[in-house]
Design an enzyme around this catalytic site. Sequence first.
Site, short mmCIF file in Angstrom:
data_model
loop_
_atom_site.label_atom_id
_atom_site.label_comp_id
_atom_site.label_asym_id
_atom_site.label_seq_id
_atom_site.Cartn_x
_atom_site.Cartn_y
_atom_site.Cartn_z
N GLY A 70 17.03 10.58 34.65
CA GLY A 70 16.94 10.18 36.04
C GLY A 70 18.24 10.39 36.80
N THR A 72 20.89 12.27 38.98
CA THR A 72 20.87 13.34 39.98
C THR A 72 22.30 13.83 40.21
OG1 THR A 72 21.00 11.70 41.76
CG2 THR A 72 18.80 12.44 41.10
N HIS A 130 21.91 4.48 50.70
CA HIS A 130 22.08 3.92 49.36
C HIS A 130 23.34 3.05 49.31
CE1 HIS A 130 19.07 6.86 47.94
NE2 HIS A 130 18.94 6.04 46.91
N LYS A 134 26.90 4.76 44.84
CA LYS A 134 26.17 5.98 44.51
C LYS A 134 27.06 7.19 44.75
CE LYS A 134 21.80 8.45 45.20
NZ LYS A 134 21.58 8.58 43.74
#
Length: 222
Positions: A70, A72, A130, A134
């Site tokens: 998951g 990115t 976000h 992040k």
Amino acid sequence: MKICIIGYGKMGKMVEKIAKSKGHSISQLIDSPDKEVEDGSDIAIIFSTPRSAYSNIIKCFEKKIPVVCGTTGWLDDIDKIKKYCKLNKSTFLFSPNFSLGVNLFFKINNSISKIMKHHDEFNSKINEIHHTSKIDSPSGTAIKIKEDIDAILKKATPIKSKRIGSNKGTHEIIYESLSDTIRLSHTAKNRDSFAMGSILCAEWLISKNGYFEMDDFLNDFS
């Protein structure tokens, strides 16, 4: 399943909690790119930093461990992973977002985009927010939304990204003309759905071989 968790931040800890609640065991926790992957895991779930994602995946492949990823921000190397899976019969599933709600959001938006294809007076744009921790920007989810829209509308969709507080993830798609504005949005309330989705994909993937994405998992139940 005996699960190797790679990346032991907030998402890794949530994966551990939910995996144990479903009766799975944690065979290894890796929280450093210098730590080697050990034998004995049935599957690996990766939520690491973008910088270490590719090498972590290859380490798992070398141990014949299927991977659910998951992470990115590393997708410049995704074609290498697809090729590796084909040549070495490795097993891999990637999704920029494992939330069921987000994946339904993708499908709803694709339906809207197909309608908008016949209405040139509307332009599309994407806003995403976000938390400040992040690393990648825009988010992998926003990039997928853009790719989906661009493929249908045959024109570029701009993305505006913000990093604010502890926001778990908000994505908004706007279709706008001189006369109307249409907004479609998704807001994540917590990380539970991301972790649960990755574990459900792992349970599904363990008997498979090859390269897969979230749609392959979802389509198996449609």
